[in-house]
Design a protein around this motif. Structure first.
Motif, PDB file in Angstrom:
ATOM      1  N   GLU A 136     -18.996 -63.863  36.272  1.00  0.00           N
ATOM      2  CA  GLU A 136     -18.923 -63.229  37.582  1.00  0.00           C
ATOM      3  C   GLU A 136     -17.487 -62.738  37.723  1.00  0.00           C
ATOM      4  O   GLU A 136     -16.535 -63.485  37.471  1.00  0.00           O
ATOM      5  N   VAL A 137     -17.336 -61.460  38.069  1.00  0.00           N
ATOM      6  CA  VAL A 137     -16.009 -60.824  38.044  1.00  0.00           C
ATOM      7  C   VAL A 137     -15.755 -60.061  39.336  1.00  0.00           C
ATOM      8  O   VAL A 137     -16.635 -59.360  39.835  1.00  0.00           O
ATOM      9  N   SER A 138     -14.529 -60.202  39.866  1.00  0.00           N
ATOM     10  CA  SER A 138     -14.092 -59.487  41.080  1.00  0.00           C
ATOM     11  C   SER A 138     -12.987 -58.503  40.730  1.00  0.00           C
ATOM     12  O   SER A 138     -12.130 -58.804  39.895  1.00  0.00           O
ATOM     13  N   ILE A 139     -12.981 -57.328  41.354  1.00  0.00           N
ATOM     14  CA  ILE A 139     -11.906 -56.373  41.065  1.00  0.00           C
ATOM     15  C   ILE A 139     -10.761 -56.452  42.072  1.00  0.00           C
ATOM     16  O   ILE A 139      -9.806 -55.680  41.964  1.00  0.00           O
ATOM     17  N   GLY A 140     -10.809 -57.378  43.020  1.00  0.00           N
ATOM     18  CA  GLY A 140      -9.673 -57.510  43.932  1.00  0.00           C
ATOM     19  C   GLY A 140     -10.071 -58.208  45.211  1.00  0.00           C
ATOM     20  O   GLY A 140     -11.252 -58.447  45.465  1.00  0.00           O
ATOM     21  N   ASP A 141      -9.069 -58.517  46.008  1.00  0.00           N
ATOM     22  CA  ASP A 141      -9.318 -59.323  47.209  1.00  0.00           C
ATOM     23  C   ASP A 141      -9.648 -58.467  48.413  1.00  0.00           C
ATOM     24  O   ASP A 141      -8.833 -58.334  49.338  1.00  0.00           O
ATOM     25  N   TYR A 142     -10.818 -57.869  48.372  1.00  0.00           N
ATOM     26  CA  TYR A 142     -11.389 -57.079  49.465  1.00  0.00           C
ATOM     27  C   TYR A 142     -12.880 -57.063  49.177  1.00  0.00           C
ATOM     28  O   TYR A 142     -13.294 -57.396  48.073  1.00  0.00           O
ATOM     29  N   VAL A 143     -13.678 -56.702  50.187  1.00  0.00           N
ATOM     30  CA  VAL A 143     -15.127 -56.793  50.003  1.00  0.00           C
ATOM     31  C   VAL A 143     -15.759 -55.407  50.017  1.00  0.00           C
ATOM     32  O   VAL A 143     -15.607 -54.647  50.974  1.00  0.00           O
ATOM     33  N   LEU A 144     -16.456 -55.081  48.921  1.00  0.00           N
ATOM     34  CA  LEU A 144     -17.208 -53.829  48.809  1.00  0.00           C
ATOM     35  C   LEU A 144     -18.644 -54.086  49.259  1.00  0.00           C
ATOM     36  O   LEU A 144     -19.082 -55.219  49.327  1.00  0.00           O
ATOM     37  N   ALA A 145     -19.383 -53.016  49.515  1.00  0.00           N
ATOM     38  CA  ALA A 145     -20.767 -53.159  49.976  1.00  0.00           C
ATOM     39  C   ALA A 145     -21.694 -53.560  48.839  1.00  0.00           C
ATOM     40  O   ALA A 145     -22.788 -54.081  49.072  1.00  0.00           O
ATOM     41  N   GLY A 146     -21.266 -53.351  47.606  1.00  0.00           N
ATOM     42  CA  GLY A 146     -22.081 -53.712  46.455  1.00  0.00           C
ATOM     43  C   GLY A 146     -21.256 -53.626  45.195  1.00  0.00           C
ATOM     44  O   GLY A 146     -20.109 -53.172  45.222  1.00  0.00           O
ATOM     45  N   GLY A 147     -21.827 -54.044  44.077  1.00  0.00           N
ATOM     46  CA  GLY A 147     -21.063 -54.103  42.839  1.00  0.00           C
ATOM     47  C   GLY A 147     -20.896 -52.775  42.116  1.00  0.00           C
ATOM     48  O   GLY A 147     -20.138 -52.693  41.143  1.00  0.00           O
ATOM     49  N   VAL A 154     -21.409 -59.934  36.111  1.00  0.00           N
ATOM     50  CA  VAL A 154     -21.969 -59.829  37.455  1.00  0.00           C
ATOM     51  C   VAL A 154     -20.818 -59.562  38.426  1.00  0.00           C
ATOM     52  O   VAL A 154     -19.994 -60.451  38.664  1.00  0.00           O
ATOM     53  N   PRO A 155     -20.715 -58.334  38.961  1.00  0.00           N
ATOM     54  CA  PRO A 155     -19.625 -58.036  39.891  1.00  0.00           C
ATOM     55  C   PRO A 155     -19.863 -58.727  41.237  1.00  0.00           C
ATOM     56  O   PRO A 155     -20.949 -58.618  41.803  1.00  0.00           O
ATOM     57  N   THR A 156     -18.875 -59.437  41.706  1.00  0.00           N
ATOM     58  CA  THR A 156     -18.961 -60.129  42.995  1.00  0.00           C
ATOM     59  C   THR A 156     -17.544 -60.452  43.475  1.00  0.00           C
ATOM     60  O   THR A 156     -16.677 -60.789  42.645  1.00  0.00           O
ATOM     61  N   PRO A 157     -17.296 -60.369  44.791  1.00  0.00           N
ATOM     62  CA  PRO A 157     -15.948 -60.700  45.283  1.00  0.00           C
ATOM     63  C   PRO A 157     -15.579 -62.161  45.035  1.00  0.00           C
ATOM     64  O   PRO A 157     -14.404 -62.526  45.096  1.00  0.00           O
ATOM     65  N   SER A 158     -16.573 -63.018  44.708  1.00  0.00           N
ATOM     66  CA  SER A 158     -16.261 -64.428  44.430  1.00  0.00           C
ATOM     67  C   SER A 158     -16.041 -64.697  42.944  1.00  0.00           C
ATOM     68  O   SER A 158     -15.897 -65.853  42.534  1.00  0.00           O
ATOM     69  N   VAL A 163     -19.429 -49.760  42.670  1.00  0.00           N
ATOM     70  CA  VAL A 163     -18.085 -49.169  42.530  1.00  0.00           C
ATOM     71  C   VAL A 163     -17.202 -50.060  41.653  1.00  0.00           C
ATOM     72  O   VAL A 163     -16.417 -49.560  40.836  1.00  0.00           O
ATOM     73  N   ALA A 164     -17.369 -51.361  41.771  1.00  0.00           N
ATOM     74  CA  ALA A 164     -16.607 -52.286  40.919  1.00  0.00           C
ATOM     75  C   ALA A 164     -16.953 -52.060  39.441  1.00  0.00           C
ATOM     76  O   ALA A 164     -16.073 -52.108  38.575  1.00  0.00           O
ATOM     77  N   VAL A 165     -18.225 -51.791  39.162  1.00  0.00           N
ATOM     78  CA  VAL A 165     -18.628 -51.539  37.769  1.00  0.00           C
ATOM     79  C   VAL A 165     -18.019 -50.233  37.265  1.00  0.00           C
ATOM     80  O   VAL A 165     -17.566 -50.150  36.120  1.00  0.00           O
TER      81      VAL A 165
HETATM   82 CL1  6GU Z   1     -16.980 -57.025  41.891  1.00  0.00          CL
HETATM   83  N1  6GU Z   1     -18.158 -56.657  44.230  1.00  0.00           N
HETATM   84  C1  6GU Z   1     -18.150 -56.530  45.565  1.00  0.00           C
HETATM   85  N2  6GU Z   1     -19.288 -56.351  46.232  1.00  0.00           N
HETATM   86  N3  6GU Z   1     -17.029 -56.577  46.278  1.00  0.00           N
HETATM   87  C2  6GU Z   1     -15.902 -56.740  45.590  1.00  0.00           C
HETATM   88  C3  6GU Z   1     -15.846 -56.876  44.213  1.00  0.00           C
HETATM   89  C4  6GU Z   1     -17.016 -56.833  43.548  1.00  0.00           C
HETATM   90  N4  6GU Z   1     -14.566 -57.038  43.822  1.00  0.00           N
HETATM   91  C5  6GU Z   1     -13.866 -57.005  44.941  1.00  0.00           C
HETATM   92  N5  6GU Z   1     -14.649 -56.821  46.012  1.00  0.00           N
END
Ligand code: 6GU
Length: 259
Positions: free
Chosen positions: A131-142, A83-87, A144-146
């Motif tokens: 739950e996985v994050s690709i970095g310390d910034y916030v995308l509008a949805g998962g 589950v892509p999420t910034p958290s 692009v992270a996927v």
């Molecule tokens: Cl995985 N999702 C979203 N929405 N924002 C992000 C992220 C993922 N990773 C970093 N920022």
């Protein structure tokens, strides 16, 4: 490897038809299936979200539609669920390697403020869920992270990269010049707009080339990623490394200088 992606924007995944990943799909190395979450709604508006309990901004994705979607996509199977999420936990080369060893991955892309947390709780009883994050910034949805994760994982699958050594040499690959980023690279011509290729690379002296590359990797890592240099085990540095880092005014603890 089978890869299912559930999203309200399947169009985001058009790039997976292209390049290395596209070729891997044509060859059958990768079986990618992208699903429209709204196909599992029942109302005319194809509603996937609602207001958050407890108040606050934004919308939360409803659990029922996610439950029906995931149940149908997985059937009796047990993919690993991401589950892509910034958290989430950080996506690293190490996690990419681990996921590349799985036979089946399911990516559940949230939009808005995220997916009702009971969805992750429910599937955690049956599947491995991260739950996985690709970095310390916030995308509008998962989405692009996927794409990022699928490319990082896909290129590690057997036969996907043209040159098998490329993945071994990666900056963060276990067993490479660990903790160092790669230095600069050059190709022909030997002089371009007055810029010369460093003479050592044309010398044919493999030992000197290797030493030069390590020096450049150390310089670039210190400049761009000082926290990586700070984390190096001094035992992995030779006398030449330590002298160079000294010259670049990176301080090594005196007790580690003796080696
Ligand atoms: Cl995985 N999702 C979203 N929405 N924002 C992000 C992220 C993922 N990773 C970093 N920022």
């Amino acid at each position: 490897m089978r890869l299912d992606i559930i999203s309200i924007f399947p169009e985001y995944f058009a790039p997976l038809d292209v390049s290395l990943i596209g070729k891997a799909r044509e060859r059958g190395t990768l079986d990618v299936r992208v699903h429209q979450l709204r196909d599992w709604t029942h109302d005319v508006h194809k509603t996937v979200d609602d207001t958050p309990y407890g108040g606050g901004p934004g919308m939360v994705m409803k659990p029922e539609v996610w439950g029906e979607a995931i149940d149908e996509v997985i059937g009796d199977g047990t993919p690993r669920m991401i589950v892509p999420t910034p958290s989430g936990r950080p996506f690293t080369q190490e996690l990419a390697q681990e996921l590349a060893g799985e036979p089946w991955l399911l990516f559940a892309c949230g939009r808005y403020e995220g997916i009702d947390s009971r969805v992750m709780a429910e599937y955690s009883t049956r599947l491995r869920v991260d739950e996985v994050s690709i970095g310390d910034y916030v995308l509008a949805g998962g989405e692009v992270a996927v794409l990022v994760m699928v490319e990082a994982i896909g290129r590690l699958l057997p036969g996907v990269l043209g040159n098998a050594q490329s993945a071994v040499d990666d900056s963060f690959a276990p067993g490479s010049m660990r903790n160092l980023v790669e230095g600069p690279v050059y190709t022909k011509p030997p002089v371009w707009r007055g810029h010369e290729v460093p003479a050592v690379l044309l010398s044919g002296h493999h030992g000197k080339v290797a030493r030069w590359r390590r020096d450049e990797a150390l310089r670039r890592t210190l400049r761009n990623r000082p926290e990586l240099v700070a984390a190096i085990d001094p035992e992995t540095l030779d006398k030449h490394d330590k002298k160079l880092l000294e010259e670049l005014s990176f301080r090594i603890a005196p007790e580690d200088m003796a080696n």
